[in-house]
Scaffold this motif. Structure first.
Motif, PDB file in Angstrom:
ATOM      1  N   CYS A 162       0.887  -1.267   0.046  1.00 40.06           N
ATOM      2  CA  CYS A 162       0.079   0.035  -0.031  1.00 40.06           C
ATOM      3  C   CYS A 162       0.839   1.293   0.024  1.00 40.06           C
ATOM      4  N   PRO A 163       0.429   2.428  -0.054  1.00 35.20           N
ATOM      5  CA  PRO A 163       1.074   3.617  -0.150  1.00 35.20           C
ATOM      6  C   PRO A 163       1.991   4.051   1.054  1.00 35.20           C
ATOM      7  N   ARG A 164       1.660   3.413   2.280  1.00 39.45           N
ATOM      8  CA  ARG A 164       2.403   3.304   3.550  1.00 39.45           C
ATOM      9  C   ARG A 164       3.344   2.202   3.713  1.00 39.45           C
ATOM     10  N   GLY A 165       3.301   1.101   2.645  1.00 40.91           N
ATOM     11  CA  GLY A 165       4.398   0.017   2.743  1.00 40.91           C
ATOM     12  C   GLY A 165       4.126  -1.213   3.372  1.00 40.91           C
ATOM     13  N   HIS A 166       2.693  -1.393   3.552  1.00 45.14           N
ATOM     14  CA  HIS A 166       1.942  -2.274   4.314  1.00 45.14           C
ATOM     15  C   HIS A 166       1.739  -3.481   3.368  1.00 45.14           C
ATOM     16  N   ARG A 167       1.941  -4.546   3.671  1.00 45.84           N
ATOM     17  CA  ARG A 167       1.226  -6.036   2.613  1.00 45.84           C
ATOM     18  C   ARG A 167      -0.042  -6.351   3.009  1.00 45.84           C
ATOM     19  N   SER A 168      -0.839  -5.820   3.853  1.00 44.66           N
ATOM     20  CA  SER A 168      -1.802  -6.361   4.373  1.00 44.66           C
ATOM     21  C   SER A 168      -3.092  -5.708   3.676  1.00 44.66           C
ATOM     22  N   TRP A 169      -2.904  -5.428   2.326  1.00 48.26           N
ATOM     23  CA  TRP A 169      -3.940  -4.906   1.324  1.00 48.26           C
ATOM     24  C   TRP A 169      -4.755  -6.000   0.779  1.00 48.26           C
ATOM     25  N   GLU A 170      -6.218  -5.886   0.472  1.00 41.93           N
ATOM     26  CA  GLU A 170      -7.032  -6.443  -0.142  1.00 41.93           C
ATOM     27  C   GLU A 170      -7.775  -5.693  -1.282  1.00 41.93           C
ATOM     28  N   PRO A 171      -8.150  -6.327  -2.322  1.00 41.47           N
ATOM     29  CA  PRO A 171      -9.046  -5.582  -3.312  1.00 41.47           C
ATOM     30  C   PRO A 171     -10.293  -5.403  -2.778  1.00 41.47           C
ATOM     31  N   THR A 172     -11.076  -4.373  -3.311  1.00 39.63           N
ATOM     32  CA  THR A 172     -12.229  -3.999  -2.932  1.00 39.63           C
ATOM     33  C   THR A 172     -12.848  -2.908  -3.990  1.00 39.63           C
TER      34      THR A 172
ATOM     35  N   ASN B 291     -13.634  -0.785  -6.826  1.00 37.02           N
ATOM     36  CA  ASN B 291     -12.536  -0.243  -7.441  1.00 37.02           C
ATOM     37  C   ASN B 291     -11.555   0.391  -6.952  1.00 37.02           C
ATOM     38  N   HIS B 292     -10.922  -0.105  -5.834  1.00 39.93           N
ATOM     39  CA  HIS B 292      -9.814   0.543  -5.107  1.00 39.93           C
ATOM     40  C   HIS B 292      -9.299  -0.780  -4.377  1.00 39.93           C
ATOM     41  N   PHE B 293      -8.226  -0.239  -3.369  1.00 45.35           N
ATOM     42  CA  PHE B 293      -7.850  -1.367  -2.279  1.00 45.35           C
ATOM     43  C   PHE B 293      -7.964  -0.835  -1.037  1.00 45.35           C
ATOM     44  N   TRP B 294      -7.993  -1.546  -0.047  1.00 41.35           N
ATOM     45  CA  TRP B 294      -8.147  -1.458   1.407  1.00 41.35           C
ATOM     46  C   TRP B 294      -7.056  -2.079   1.969  1.00 41.35           C
ATOM     47  N   CYS B 295      -6.315  -1.344   3.098  1.00 42.79           N
ATOM     48  CA  CYS B 295      -5.249  -2.187   4.000  1.00 42.79           C
ATOM     49  C   CYS B 295      -5.596  -2.206   5.531  1.00 42.79           C
TER      50      CYS B 295
ATOM     51  N   GLN C 112      -4.178  -6.333 -13.166  1.00 36.72           N
ATOM     52  CA  GLN C 112      -5.129  -7.311 -13.396  1.00 36.72           C
ATOM     53  C   GLN C 112      -4.961  -8.454 -12.275  1.00 36.72           C
ATOM     54  N   LEU C 113      -5.891  -8.367 -11.265  1.00 37.49           N
ATOM     55  CA  LEU C 113      -6.006  -9.499 -10.236  1.00 37.49           C
ATOM     56  C   LEU C 113      -6.549 -10.693 -10.709  1.00 37.49           C
ATOM     57  N   ILE C 114      -5.600 -11.883 -10.284  1.00 39.13           N
ATOM     58  CA  ILE C 114      -6.014 -13.239 -10.520  1.00 39.13           C
ATOM     59  C   ILE C 114      -6.027 -13.856  -9.423  1.00 39.13           C
ATOM     60  N   THR C 115      -7.275 -14.849  -9.112  1.00 43.97           N
ATOM     61  CA  THR C 115      -7.421 -15.775  -8.258  1.00 43.97           C
ATOM     62  C   THR C 115      -7.217 -17.206  -8.839  1.00 43.97           C
ATOM     63  N   THR C 116      -7.668 -18.221  -7.763  1.00 44.93           N
ATOM     64  CA  THR C 116      -7.463 -19.453  -8.495  1.00 44.93           C
ATOM     65  C   THR C 116      -8.642 -19.927  -9.379  1.00 44.93           C
ATOM     66  N   VAL C 117      -9.846 -19.344  -9.326  1.00 40.88           N
ATOM     67  CA  VAL C 117     -10.751 -19.487  -9.879  1.00 40.88           C
ATOM     68  C   VAL C 117     -10.852 -18.450 -11.135  1.00 40.88           C
ATOM     69  N   GLY C 118      -9.858 -17.716 -11.569  1.00 40.19           N
ATOM     70  CA  GLY C 118      -9.756 -16.845 -12.638  1.00 40.19           C
ATOM     71  C   GLY C 118      -9.705 -15.491 -12.376  1.00 40.19           C
TER      72      GLY C 118
ATOM     73  N   GLU D  45     -13.013 -10.129 -10.232  1.00 40.35           N
ATOM     74  CA  GLU D  45     -13.814  -9.034 -10.398  1.00 40.35           C
ATOM     75  C   GLU D  45     -15.043  -8.808  -9.459  1.00 40.35           C
ATOM     76  N   HIS D  46     -14.994  -7.485  -9.080  1.00 39.71           N
ATOM     77  CA  HIS D  46     -16.093  -7.073  -8.061  1.00 39.71           C
ATOM     78  C   HIS D  46     -17.522  -6.994  -8.869  1.00 39.71           C
ATOM     79  N   ARG D  47     -18.419  -7.433  -8.118  1.00 37.39           N
ATOM     80  CA  ARG D  47     -19.889  -7.268  -8.811  1.00 37.39           C
ATOM     81  C   ARG D  47     -20.902  -6.930  -7.873  1.00 37.39           C
ATOM     82  N   GLU D  48     -21.454  -5.736  -8.197  1.00 32.75           N
ATOM     83  CA  GLU D  48     -22.437  -5.230  -7.234  1.00 32.75           C
ATOM     84  C   GLU D  48     -23.601  -6.097  -6.818  1.00 32.75           C
ATOM     85  N   GLY D  49     -24.024  -6.006  -5.722  1.00 37.81           N
ATOM     86  CA  GLY D  49     -25.230  -6.651  -5.405  1.00 37.81           C
ATOM     87  C   GLY D  49     -24.877  -8.239  -4.960  1.00 37.81           C
TER      88      GLY D  49
END
Length: 87
Positions: free
Chosen positions: A21-31, A33-37, A72-78, A81-85
């Motif tokens: 992340c911008p502060r140098g942490h590795r505890s980020w997650e995609p969420t 249309n952005h990331f969260w640490c 491009q973020l890749i998981t074991t299932v492909g 992609e964030h989907r609303e709802g």
């Protein structure tokens, strides 16, 4: 950026730990249309200029920064992609 996206394999620990992340942490997650640490969220104070939400990751290996749209973020299932709802 030339239109080619940088790929991050979310389930590959070495690939994940390369990016911070911008502060140098590795505890980020995609969420959404952005990331969260998580570490930024725990350390956040009212006068802090940083937010746990951000739009860029820093590559510790190359020193470059990429926006969410350039990754491009890749998981074991492909592709991730964030989907609303709900399903």
């Amino acid at each position: 950026m030339t239109g080619r996206k940088t790929t991050i394999h979310l389930d590959d620990e070495a690939d994940r730990w390369r990016w911070v992340c911008p502060r140098g942490h590795r505890s980020w997650e995609p969420t959404n249309n952005h990331f969260w640490c998580a570490k930024c969220a725990r350390q956040m104070s009212h006068d802090d200029e940083f937010s746990p939400e951000f739009h860029e990751l820093h590559d510790k290996r190359s020193g470059e920064t990429r926006t969410r749209d350039e990754i491009q973020l890749i998981t074991t299932v492909g592709p991730y992609e964030h989907r609303e709802g709900s399903a």
